[in-house]
Design an enzyme around this catalytic site. Structure first.
Site, PDB file in Angstrom:
ATOM      1  N   GLU A 161       0.820  -1.219   0.000  1.00 12.21           N
ATOM      2  CA  GLU A 161       0.000   0.000   0.000  1.00 12.21           C
ATOM      3  C   GLU A 161       0.854   1.270   0.000  1.00 12.21           C
ATOM      4  OE1 GLU A 161      -3.108  -0.125   2.942  1.00 12.21           O
ATOM      5  OE2 GLU A 161      -3.900  -2.008   2.155  1.00 12.21           O
ATOM      6  N   GLU A 266      -4.507  -9.395   1.604  1.00 14.88           N
ATOM      7  CA  GLU A 266      -5.275  -9.214   2.853  1.00 14.88           C
ATOM      8  C   GLU A 266      -6.741  -9.337   2.484  1.00 14.88           C
ATOM      9  OE1 GLU A 266      -4.537  -5.294   4.465  1.00 14.88           O
ATOM     10  OE2 GLU A 266      -2.406  -5.678   4.808  1.00 14.88           O
TER      11      GLU A 266
END
Ligand SMILES: *[C@@H]1O[C@H](CO)[C@@H](O)[C@H](O)[C@H]1NC(C)=O
Ligand SMILES: *[C@@H]1O[C@H](CO)[C@@H](O)[C@H](O)[C@H]1NC(C)=O
Length: 475
Positions: A161, A266
């Site tokens: 990210e 995730e």
């Protein structure tokens, strides 16, 4: 009795010795991860694992530095029935041999991020030029150097990210591409095998497609700067949903033409509690398995953000939270598609079937990304040439004691469970793989010729086979 138990101890000792050699490296083949020995597609059924959060990594500890805690958690990984964990931060100056051997013996792979929150160990997403330097690259290479010796290292994430908003999208993308290139060159020059390198993306519609395309694109002037796989952090299936109502259908569609493996790095929305993990069924179904290679549930340990499957008390004992048992029962129902099923399903979808062959050329611009910022060149050249020094990493012999944990494990109602449990040595001994023992052993001992004479190897293998045959016939 004595005879019998010492025989079992010997058998287990031999199993442990063998187990080390038996975890097959995973490699990338088109849009699939595959077992490099059997050629079968590999699906990730795993969890994200960072006890204490990334900030608990320091000079003295990280998630793979304490064998007693590793044993506790690996026993629980096996209880959950997973085959992969992802770790976000480790310290490459610490010794990880026992924990990595234990994971390998338990049949569990590791996907490892090369960054940490410590200074000089990550990119600053808004001013990456201030952090993309030799100190940072040395850290990244040390992680690679240490973990590339373990066959159960499945892959490395260059970043997690890093691009997470419009400002980071303006500066970070070219640095990610440069970092992927540095990592792959380092692996190419210094690692024993081509361990795949990927990126783990926030699933934001502004760059869901553009960033994945940019990181995958093929630049003839630098064949190293394309990712080998792509991780998507997805929290869009919350509570009661279907493949369509969750938007998973659009997500799958967005990656059908991707040339590399894609998986959830995730997942596990916690907006509706308690979690039921109904998305798991969709993830391994024919709706998704040609495009997604499984995924990793966020996350094993309880933190302030309340995604945990277990908690720990001040003494290091584990307390299973209700989500643990729910996920365990959902995982138990997962059936991976067979090689044939995957092959047939791919053939039915032209876009998926053609994707690996079509190398997407790098474009001059990508939607909502700025890729124009020049990145300092050749910072890594010397380190790649001479390789970086780290503590020796290798599989080690385990004792029975190490396979147990000094900690206790409690159900959420306080009842102690898994007392005297031990990490289970899962290897390829059951069924047909028994046939391969001889072959595999030759393999293992060839590379360790210095420590074993041919004769003692032969004796050890013979005893092992007799022992195994005996034990199997008893069962
Ligand atoms: C790692 O895997 C390779 C390829 O399958 C194999 O030759 C080697 O013996 C394995 N090493 C260990 C220590 O398991
Ligand atoms: C991106 O990450 C930074 C650093 O953690 C954080 O401050 C920022 O709020 C994040 N942006 C978004 C949109 O979440």
């Amino acid at each position: 009795m004595l005879f019998k138990s010492s025989r079992i101890v010997l058998g287990i000792y031999l199993l442990i010795r063998y187990a080390c050699a038996f975890i097959h490296p995973i490699e990338v083949n088109g849009k699939q991860f595959v077992d490099s020995v059997t050629g079968e597609p590999f699906f990730i059924k795993g969890i994200d694992y960072q006890p204490g959060g990334s900030s608990s990594v320091n000079d003295n500890q990280d998630p793979l530095s304490d064998p007693g805690k590793c044993a506790r958690d690996i026993i629980l990984f096996q209880e959950l029935g997973i085959n992969t964990i992802r770790i976000y931060s480790i310290n490459p100056d610490l010794d990880h041999n026992v924990c990595m051997t234990m994971l390998a013996a338990a049949g569990i792979y590791l996907i490892l991020d090369v960054n940490s929150p410590l200074e000089n160990q990550h990119l600053n997403r808004y001013e990456p030029w201030t952090t993309y330097n030799e100190l940072y690259l040395r850290h990244v290479f040390k992680v690679i150097e240490q973990f590339s010796n373990y066959n159960n290292t499945l892959g490395f994430f260059a970043g997690n990210e890093v691009v997470n908003d419009s400002r980071s999208a303006k500066y970070s993308p070219p640095y990610l591409k440069a970092l992927v290139s540095d990592m792959k060159k380092y692996i190419h020059e210094n690692a024993p095998r081509a361990i795949p390198v990927g990126y783990s993306a926030v699933d934001d519609l502004h760059f869901r497609v553009s960033l994945s395309k940019y990181l995958e694109c093929h630049d003839p002037s630098n064949p190293y700067n394309e990712v080998d796989f792509y991780g998507v952090n997805s929290y869009q299936w919350c509570g009661k949903q279907t493949f369509v109502s969750s938007g998973y259908d659009k997500l799958v569609n967005a990656y059908r033409d991707y040339s590399k493996p894609v998986f959830f790095s995730e997942y596990g929305c916690n907006e509706v509690l308690p979690r039921q993990f109904e998305e798991v069924q969709a993830l391994y179904s024919s709706d998704m398995y040609t495009v997604f290679s499984g995924g990793l549930v966020y996350e094993f340990n309880q933190e302030a953000n309340n995604y945990g499957l277990i908690d720990t008390d001040a003494d290091g004992n584990a307390i299973l939270l209700p989500d643990f048992r729910t996920l365990q029962s959902v995982f138990k129902k997962v059936r991976f598609p067979s090689t044939l099923e995957v092959r047939q399903a791919i053939l039915k979808d032209n876009v998926v079937a053609m994707a690996p062959a079509v190398k997407s050329k790098c474009e001059s611009s990508y939607q909502n990304l700025d890729i124009s910022h020049p990145v300092a060149a050749n910072l890594a050249t010397n380190m790649i040439k001479s390789s970086v020094k780290v503590r020796e990493s290798k599989y080690v012999d385990l004792t029975l004691e190490q396979l147990k944990t000094p900690y206790k494990i409690f159900e959420s109602n306080g009842k102690e469970v898994l007392r005297n449990a031990r990490v289970d040595i899962v290897s390829n001994f059951d069924g047909e793989d028994l046939k391969n023992i001889r072959r595999l052993h030759k393999h293992r001992y060839r590379s360790e010729a210095s420590s074993y004479s041919k004769f003692s190897t032969l004796v050890l293998i013979t005893i092992g086979i007799i022992e195994l045959a005996f034990q199997l016939s008893v069962i």
